[in-house]
Design an enzyme around this catalytic site. Structure first.
Site, PDB file in Angstrom:
ATOM      1  N   GLY A  98      -3.113 -27.881  34.047  1.00  0.00           N
ATOM      2  CA  GLY A  98      -2.363 -28.578  33.003  1.00  0.00           C
ATOM      3  C   GLY A  98      -3.008 -29.882  32.570  1.00  0.00           C
ATOM      4  O   GLY A  98      -4.176 -30.140  32.834  1.00  0.00           O
ATOM      5  N   CYS A  99      -2.210 -30.733  31.879  1.00  0.00           N
ATOM      6  CA  CYS A  99      -2.734 -31.975  31.305  1.00  0.00           C
ATOM      7  C   CYS A  99      -2.791 -33.089  32.328  1.00  0.00           C
ATOM      8  O   CYS A  99      -2.197 -34.149  32.149  1.00  0.00           O
ATOM      9  CB  CYS A  99      -1.874 -32.423  30.134  1.00  0.00           C
ATOM     10  SG  CYS A  99      -1.792 -31.237  28.801  1.00  0.00           S
ATOM     11  N   VAL A 100      -3.428 -32.863  33.458  1.00  0.00           N
ATOM     12  CA  VAL A 100      -3.653 -33.943  34.425  1.00  0.00           C
ATOM     13  C   VAL A 100      -5.079 -33.826  34.944  1.00  0.00           C
ATOM     14  O   VAL A 100      -5.644 -32.753  34.962  1.00  0.00           O
ATOM     15  CB  VAL A 100      -2.708 -33.905  35.641  1.00  0.00           C
ATOM     16  CG1 VAL A 100      -1.307 -34.278  35.254  1.00  0.00           C
ATOM     17  CG2 VAL A 100      -2.767 -32.577  36.325  1.00  0.00           C
TER      18      VAL A 100
ATOM     19  N   ARG B 199       3.669 -32.046  32.635  1.00  0.00           N
ATOM     20  CA  ARG B 199       3.241 -33.178  33.461  1.00  0.00           C
ATOM     21  C   ARG B 199       4.332 -34.244  33.522  1.00  0.00           C
ATOM     22  O   ARG B 199       4.338 -35.070  34.434  1.00  0.00           O
ATOM     23  CB  ARG B 199       1.908 -33.764  32.977  1.00  0.00           C
ATOM     24  CG  ARG B 199       1.975 -34.645  31.765  1.00  0.00           C
ATOM     25  CD  ARG B 199       0.606 -34.902  31.191  1.00  0.00           C
ATOM     26  NE  ARG B 199      -0.173 -35.875  31.931  1.00  0.00           N
ATOM     27  CZ  ARG B 199       0.001 -37.200  31.898  1.00  0.00           C
ATOM     28  NH1 ARG B 199       0.948 -37.739  31.170  1.00  0.00           N
ATOM     29  NH2 ARG B 199      -0.775 -38.003  32.587  1.00  0.00           N
TER      30      ARG B 199
END
Ligand code: SF4
Ligand code: SF4
Lengths: 100, 462
Positions: A98-100, B199
């Site tokens: 994901g977006c990390v 997130r």
């Protein structure tokens, strides 16, 4: 011992999480600018490690707060790169998707 | 990559043939590039590495040389004269390296090309060919698989998501001093269904409570879904349109299931684009409900006076990072500035900004591809310099993907700034209605009456 002795992915996460130990944690922390691993740092790292060993993934930040009694803000202060790129990397986990 | 099989090549060429037949834009743009190289200095990769392989026109050329080799007679018979190339292992490797690993699909070069070659579109077509050859970088594919299999790209189990939302709700109630301040889950017939980047619940939940606070102040009728709340769509980047359609379909179906009037896309550039602008193409149908971004919704609240903000509450000097998918490719330049300037007292623009802004470096799926992390941080140096030059202490951006890249840039280049979403800045500037006086928003009351005609005290606690 040096970070270069360990196999890491492009993002600097351990490729073989089973090779993790406290020395590795200190080394990763240092490379992120955390000069000293305080008991609070360890509390966060240990709960992440425990979750990973039991469930195979990183815990929610809520679980980290709940189990350590730390406030969200404190977690972000302890690990300036945040729970994922900061704390999970120090705890020797693979990079979360994901977006990390 | 040592070899590619006949089947792989055939799959890629069949796809190219089908794309040429179904989309005249493809052929036009493949033929349009005159290889003048004017676009070179518009691309962060070329600026940072000075390696000609990163020149945008070169990326176009990878795809167009295959077109010339297999779909034009001159390229078939005189490949070297006509700059035509075989689709072999070497070519496939270069394509993976440059189209996946060397482009954020930011579209900055498109604005600088005098002919207007849509480089990022051609890059996407090239990625589609690599996808049918099974050559998507592993980490990017893992993110897509998680979204398809679990409904969110971080594979968060539903109970853990629900626990986090309840936690944020308690914090909100404490902060507001109002037990009725809530974060509704799985409610039907609400006006709005709101969406998140995974997130947020997993690691950075403060932006969820910030948006909940804005909804509370607006007296909005809204809900989250506990299963399909993920606004991201990495299928937009891995070149697999079927997967992109499947992910976009989750939000479409969930909006129907919960009978909401309006789908509000959380702060995510590519996710907004994948649903709002590309969704109808992906799903091959028009959306039969309203759709907007959180940014536009907040602009509307401020403009109509539905929420009140006081910019003097945010005194620190702020700057704004324009996400490529929302500004250059989405047209929200003015909306974003309207919201931010209404909420901060001291504001400074980056140079360049707006439609000419540099990408943060994390777009195009780069953030999910560990394979190219070093490149991503190097090109991020351009953004770091831009931020430094403003002297701002807060960088605001309406995209969680940009937020993560900016956080890493902040750390790597020791900028000492704070990164915030637009909802967080709006929440900080909110002037809340006096808690003693009940909410009297007519829109909200109307929605509630329709939703729950038998509304009584005994069931109002849900
Ligand atoms: S993409 Fe445009 S600017 Fe770049 S080489 Fe081709 S024609 Fe020239
Ligand atoms: S879309 Fe952006 S990253 Fe890709 S070639 Fe153009 S300027 Fe470079």
């Amino acid at each position: 011992m040096d970070i270069k002795d360990f196999e890491v992915d492009g993002d600097g996460f351990l490729t073989k999480p089973e090779l993790w130990n406290e020395e590795v944690a200190k080394m990763f922390a240092k490379s992120d600018g955390i000069e000293e691993m305080t008991p609070k740092h360890w509390a966060v790292v240990n709960i992440i490690r425990k979750n990973f060993e039991e469930k195979g993934n990183a815990p929610m930040v809520r679980t980290i707060c709940q189990e350590t009694g730390l406030k969200l803000r404190e977690i972000y202060e302890l690990f300036p790169l945040g729970p994922a790129r900061g704390a999970c990397r120090v705890a020797g986990l693979p990079k979360p998707d994901g977006c990390v | 990559m040592d070899t590619i099989t006949k089947e792989q090549r055939k799959a890629a060429l069949d796809l190219m043939k089908a794309n040429l037949a179904s989309d005249s834009k493809f052929q036009t743009h493949l033929n349009a590039c005159v290889r003048c190289g004017l676009c070179a200095t518009s691309c962060m990769y070329y600026i940072a590495f000075k390696d000609p392989k990163y020149i945008p026109g070169r990326k176009v050329n990878l795809v167009s040389s295959i077109y010339r080799r297999y779909f034009t007679p001159e390229g078939k018979y005189f490949p070297s004269l006509f700059n035509a190339r075989n689709l072999d292992a070497e070519m496939a490797e270069e394509m993976v390296d440059c189209l996946f690993g060397g482009c954020t699909m930011c579209g900055r070069c498109v604005k600088h090309c005098s002919i207007g070659v849509d480089v990022s579109y051609i890059v996407k077509k090239g990625r589609e060919m690599l996808a049918v050859m099974g050559l998507v970088p592993k980490t990017l594919q893992a993110t897509v698989d998680a979204a398809i299999n679990t409904g969110n790209n971080m594979a968060i189990p539903t109970e853990e998501f629900v626990d986090t939302i309840k936690w944020m709700e308690e914090e909100l109630q404490d902060e507001m001093g109002d037990p009725k301040a809530n974060i509704p889950l799985d409610e039907t017939n609400r006006h709005i269904i709101y969406t998140l980047n995974p997130r947020e619940p997993k690691f950075f939940p403060l932006s969820i409570s910030a948006m909940a606070k804005v909804f509370y102040a607006a007296g909005e009728s809204w809900t989250l879904s506990s299963k399909y709340y993920d606004v991201t769509n990495y299928g937009f980047f891995n070149g697999n349109n079927e997967e992109a359609a499947k992910i976009a379909g989750y939000l479409y179906d969930e909006t129907h299931r919960l009978k909401a009037d309006k789908l509000v896309l959380g702060e995510c550039g590519h996710g907004s684009r994948a649903s709002r602008w590309e969704g109808p193409n992906l799903l091959k149908k028009a959306y039969d409900f309203e759709m907007t971004t959180a940014l536009e919704l907040m602009a509307e609240y401020i403009r109509t006076g539905r929420i009140k903000v006081d910019k003097t509450k945010n005194q620190t000097l702020c700057t704004l990072h324009d996400p490529c998918n929302l500004v250059r490719n989405g047209g929200l330049l003015e909306e974003m500035r309207f919201v931010v300037k209404s909420c901060v007292a001291n504001f400074v623009e980056m140079t360049p900004h707006g439609n000419d802004n540099f990408c943060c470096g994390g777009g195009g799926g780069q953030l999910a591809m560990s394979e190219y992390n070093e490149r991503r941080l190097k090109i991020g140096g351009i953004k770091a310099d831009q931020i430094k030059a403003t002297g701002a202490k807060i960088v605001i951006t309406p995209c969680h993907n940009c937020v993560d890249q900016l956080m890493q840039i902040n750390h790597t280049y020791k900028l000492g700034v704070t990164i915030k979403t637009v909802a967080e800045i709006v929440a900080d500037a909110l002037v809340l209605p006096d808690p003693a006086s009940p909410h009297d928003n007519p829109a909200d009351t109307a929605a509630e009456t329709v939703a729950d005609p038998l509304h009584t005290d005994s069931n109002s606690s849900k």
